[in-house]
Scaffold this active site. Structure first.
Site, short mmCIF file in Angstrom:
data_model
loop_
_atom_site.label_atom_id
_atom_site.label_comp_id
_atom_site.label_asym_id
_atom_site.label_seq_id
_atom_site.Cartn_x
_atom_site.Cartn_y
_atom_site.Cartn_z
N SER A 16 0.83 -1.20 0.00
CA SER A 16 0.00 0.00 0.00
C SER A 16 0.87 1.25 0.00
CB SER A 16 -0.92 0.02 1.22
OG SER A 16 -1.85 -1.05 1.18
N ARG A 38 0.41 8.16 5.78
CA ARG A 38 -0.59 7.61 6.70
C ARG A 38 -1.97 8.25 6.47
NH1 ARG A 38 0.21 2.73 9.00
NH2 ARG A 38 2.47 2.46 9.21
N HIS A 41 -3.27 6.62 3.35
CA HIS A 41 -3.55 5.21 3.62
C HIS A 41 -4.84 5.06 4.43
CE1 HIS A 41 -2.91 1.29 5.76
NE2 HIS A 41 -2.52 0.93 4.56
#
Length: 211
Positions: A16, A38, A41
């Site tokens: 990812s 982050r 994600h």
């Protein structure tokens, strides 16, 4: 059927992050990348990159605060729930949310302001040197900005990412205008508790990797 899917959690995250990093369009500093990655994600939304705003001193101030065992103070329990408490504890820190503290509803009514504002105002002395993480309430962010004017109630870092259509964009614009306060935000109406929590977690993970 499952043969076509990656099932290992570590590999899922690794792949990812590779996809996210390959798709980035802005020249981020290496120190900013863990936070940017982050956020994308957590939301699954690469387009959010254009709205991410990271103050030049934000990462350094956040990491230093965590190394010194800073308290993380959140506007709502959902942000608090999303923060890695055990990892934060290993750094000597704790996470607090004062929204449901006894007396907050009554005092909010007396002052004629929101409960989220009241929670911060009633616990202003705890803000100095802390990391404030706001993912829900624009009014809480406004109150934190007011309190940050005083060096004795100024957080080390403001993660201000409230979501919504009433006051969220405006409060984040105001935060970003105050460049004297290190901050991380997502400009516009998008935001939310999961993003605020993931920013704090990204900083926690960075400190732990540096150990």
């Amino acid at each position: 059927m499952t043969a076509d899917f990656i099932l290992d959690p570590g590999q899922i995250e690794s792949e990812s992050m590779k996809i996210i990093r390959a798709g980035l369009t802005r020249p981020w500093l290496d120190t900013d990348l863990p936070v940017v990655e982050r956020i994308i994600h957590t939301t699954g939304d690469p387009s959010l990159e254009s709205a991410i705003a990271i103050h030049p001193e934000a990462i350094a101030c956040g990491l230093q605060a965590l190394k010194q065992g800073a308290t993380v103070i959140t506007d709502v329990e959902m942000v608090r729930a999303g923060i890695s408490k055990e990892k934060l504890k290993s750094l000597g820190g704790t996470v607090e949310c004062f929204l449901n503290t006894p007396g907050v509803p009554e005092q909010a009514k007396a002052w004629g302001i929101t409960r989220s504002m009241t929670a911060f105002r009633m616990n202003a002395e705890g803000l100095k040197g802390s990391i404030v993480a706001i993912g829900n309430a624009p009014t809480a962010l406004l109150e934190v900005l007011r309190l940050a004017e005083n060096p004795e109630t100024r957080p080390a870092l403001i993660v201000g990412i409230p979501v919504g259509f009433i006051g969220a964009k405006e409060s984040k614009d105001l935060l970003w205008e105050h460049q004297e306060f290190p901050s991380i935000t997502v400009l516009g109406t998008r935001g939310g508790s999961p993003i605020a929590a993931t920013v704090v977690n990204a900083l926690i993970y960075t400190v732990l990797k540096q150990k």
